[in-house]
Enzyme design. Structure first.
Site, PDB file in Angstrom:
ATOM      1  CG  ASP A 168     -11.651  -3.516   0.619  1.00 28.05           C
ATOM      2  OD1 ASP A 168     -11.898  -3.483   1.814  1.00 28.05           O
ATOM      3  OD2 ASP A 168     -10.546  -4.258   0.779  1.00 28.05           O
ATOM      4  CG  HIS A 225     -11.525  -7.755   8.651  1.00 24.07           C
ATOM      5  ND1 HIS A 225     -11.259  -7.867   7.383  1.00 24.07           N
ATOM      6  CD2 HIS A 225     -10.697  -6.852   9.060  1.00 24.07           C
ATOM      7  CE1 HIS A 225     -10.573  -7.134   6.835  1.00 24.07           C
ATOM      8  NE2 HIS A 225     -10.042  -6.592   7.891  1.00 24.07           N
ATOM      9  CB  SER A 241      -8.955  -0.936   1.817  1.00 24.58           C
ATOM     10  OG  SER A 241      -9.695  -1.490   3.046  1.00 24.58           O
ATOM     11  CG  HIS A 242      -9.927   1.600   5.525  1.00 25.92           C
ATOM     12  ND1 HIS A 242      -9.716   0.513   5.566  1.00 25.92           N
ATOM     13  CD2 HIS A 242      -9.422   2.419   6.739  1.00 25.92           C
ATOM     14  CE1 HIS A 242      -8.429   0.424   6.287  1.00 25.92           C
ATOM     15  NE2 HIS A 242      -8.653   1.663   7.157  1.00 25.92           N
ATOM     16  CG  ASP A 285     -13.756  -1.869   4.263  1.00 26.23           C
ATOM     17  OD1 ASP A 285     -14.544  -2.798   3.608  1.00 26.23           O
ATOM     18  OD2 ASP A 285     -12.633  -2.043   4.523  1.00 26.23           O
ATOM     19  CE  LYS A 295      -7.135  -5.312   1.561  1.00 26.71           C
ATOM     20  NZ  LYS A 295      -8.569  -5.305   2.029  1.00 26.71           N
ATOM     21  CG  ASP A 339     -11.825  -6.298   3.368  1.00 26.94           C
ATOM     22  OD1 ASP A 339     -12.187  -5.115   4.141  1.00 26.94           O
ATOM     23  OD2 ASP A 339     -10.672  -6.331   3.237  1.00 26.94           O
ATOM     24  NE  ARG A 340     -11.913  -2.730   7.780  1.00 28.87           N
ATOM     25  CZ  ARG A 340     -12.243  -1.595   8.368  1.00 28.87           C
ATOM     26  NH1 ARG A 340     -12.645  -1.651   9.650  1.00 28.87           N
ATOM     27  NH2 ARG A 340     -11.787  -0.300   7.904  1.00 28.87           N
ATOM     28  NE  ARG A 393      -3.206  -0.082   2.838  1.00 30.47           N
ATOM     29  CZ  ARG A 393      -3.853  -0.512   4.141  1.00 30.47           C
ATOM     30  NH1 ARG A 393      -3.395   0.394   4.947  1.00 30.47           N
ATOM     31  NH2 ARG A 393      -4.303  -1.626   4.234  1.00 30.47           N
TER      32      ARG A 393
END
Ligand SMILES: [Zn+2]
Length: 450
Positions: A238, A323, A102-103, A236, A112, A240-241, A14
């Site tokens: 992407d 998650h 992501s966030h 979030d 990822k 995944d949360r 990242r």
């Protein structure tokens, strides 16, 4: 080639897209991943991306690198991270790569990596850096194809569920990737969906797409009350949360959400192994045990949790951060859209309101996650010394930092794997004890940091 070492993080790669994730670096990263795959006799992977402005350039650079090692790539286009994971299982591939920030703020992006047979993180990510520095790459000519995964995902999920009622739900995608899949999927399943911020906008104009921060759930809370919905679900960036709000507009914390899922699974699978991270309330573990489950505490971090699930054959795992990992009727990866479906299913199965799901849980007092700045080069050493100090006086769970146990509460201090911070959390049976326990732990940390 200048390779910024800081982009190789614990769970992903990242960095700031324009300055750190240059074409050269990302192409090199593609070569490194391809090389690892080739040396493991693997051949075919999928590639997806989110909607940040830098994605086009990054996809091109990454593809160039991967193909040059002889690995075949199926391009999936614009998808949330969990659908990338899904593609690996569903299309029976060796691995999947998702370009996503992501966030994180808009100027960031990242990569990822998900291997079918294991989570790819930590030393393996450092291994990519080493390969890039050495220029030690395989050569070949990989094939490129494209595939559509959103439709198969929706159909696959639709077959898993059988709803009896039409549930009224507000869905806040925070202008992130959840918006392109979740609202339509929930409607497919027969529900009434009120949408907040489903359009993709990488400037995140309304709130940051991180449901673990209460302030980011304010709009969802209001909308649930205003529309008299049965619950609210947030994702979030992407997807995944997950974050969930009950019909009264109250936030259900990540650990409580895990428990709601755990109770539902234990009804059908008594004795199931269920994993929570070190930040979860003691109530969660006690309640899982009380309901016939094998409760297991593990380190924070989605890759670490996934590895532990594989090892222990857990049916479910969850983290405070939102998650949620279902092995039960799913593939074991963290998928907030699927977790949303499971929440709707629990609502469908009862006439109780969401706010009453955990009303029988004893009342304790706890803090949210507290983050204290601490330089990266000091945080692990500080926590290590804290573990030793606390052990002199208290019972300490030391799987990830120090979770100091008291007869009437606990206090946690751990080093974040992703940020220059110490993470703390406290819980006790009374408000007074909560303050006392917090003081004991914080004083010790202060003393050690001098
Ligand atoms: Zn995420």
């Amino acid at each position: 080639m200048q390779i910024p070492s800081n982009i190789f993080r614990e769970y992903d790669i990242r960095g700031i897209a324009d300055t750190e994730l240059t074409d050269e670096v990302i192409e090199g990263l593609g070569r490194a991943v391809g090389t690892v795959l080739r040396r493991e006799k693997k051949q075919k992977i999928s590639l997806g991306h989110d909607f940040r402005p830098s994605h086009k350039r990054l996809v091109q650079a990454l593809l160039k690198g991967i193909s040059s090692t002889g690995i075949d790539v199926i391009q999936l286009g614009l998808i949330p991270t969990p659908l990338l994971y899904f593609s690996v299982s569903y299309l029976n591939l060796d691995a999947g790569i998702c370009i996503t920030g992501s966030h994180n703020p808009p100027e960031y992006n990242g990569v990822k990596i998900h291997f079918k047979d294991r989570p790819f993180f930590g030393t393996e990510i450092q291994g990519l850096y080493q390969l890039m520095k050495a220029g030690d790459f395989e050569k070949g000519n990989g094939k490129l194809e494209t595939a559509e995964i959103i439709k198969p995902y929706r159909e696959y999920v639709r077959k898993i569920f059988n709803f009896k009622k039409k549930i009224k739900v507000v869905v806040d995608s925070g202008h992130g990737m959840g918006g392109i899949v979740a609202p339509d999927l929930f409607r497919d399943l027969g529900h009434e969906v009120i949408e907040l911020y489903s359009n993709l906008d990488s400037t995140f104009p309304d709130h940051h797409p991180d449901p673990s921060e209460p302030k980011n759930l304010r709009d969802l809370q209001e909308k649930v009350l205003e529309t008299k919905a049965q619950l609210g679900i947030a994702f979030d960036g992407d997807a995944d949360r997950i974050g969930v709000v009950d019909e009264k507009g109250n936030i259900i914390a990540g650990d409580q959400l895990l428990l709601i899922y755990a109770r539902a699974i234990l009804k059908k699978k008594p004795g199931a192994v269920i994993i929570g991270d070190v930040k979860c309330s003691k109530l969660i573990y006690d309640d899982i045990t009380k309901h016939g489950g094998k409760a297991l505490m593990w380190k924070t971090g989605h890759s670490l949790i996934k590895a532990k699930m594989k090892e222990t054959h857990a049916e479910l795992a969850g983290e405070m951060s939102g998650h949620m990992f279902f092995q039960d009727r799913w593939f074991g990866f963290d998928d907030a859209i699927y977790a949303g479906c499971r929440m709707l299913e629990i609502v469908d199965d009862t006439s109780d309101s969401v706010s009453s799901f955990l009303s029988d849980l004893p009342k304790t007092f706890s803090t949210p996650e507290i983050r204290v700045d601490c330089p990266d080069d000091q945080k692990f050493d500080l926590v290590k010394r804290a573990v030793l100090e606390f052990k002199k006086k208290y019972n300490v769970i030391d799987i990830d930092g120090a979770r100091v146990e008291f007869p009437d509460g606990w206090g946690l201090v751990r080093a974040s794997n992703t940020q220059p911070v110490l993470v703390m959390r406290f819980e006790a049976t009374t408000e007074k004890r909560l303050e006392e326990i917090r003081k004991i732990v914080e004083d010790q940390i202060l003393q050690l940091s001098k």
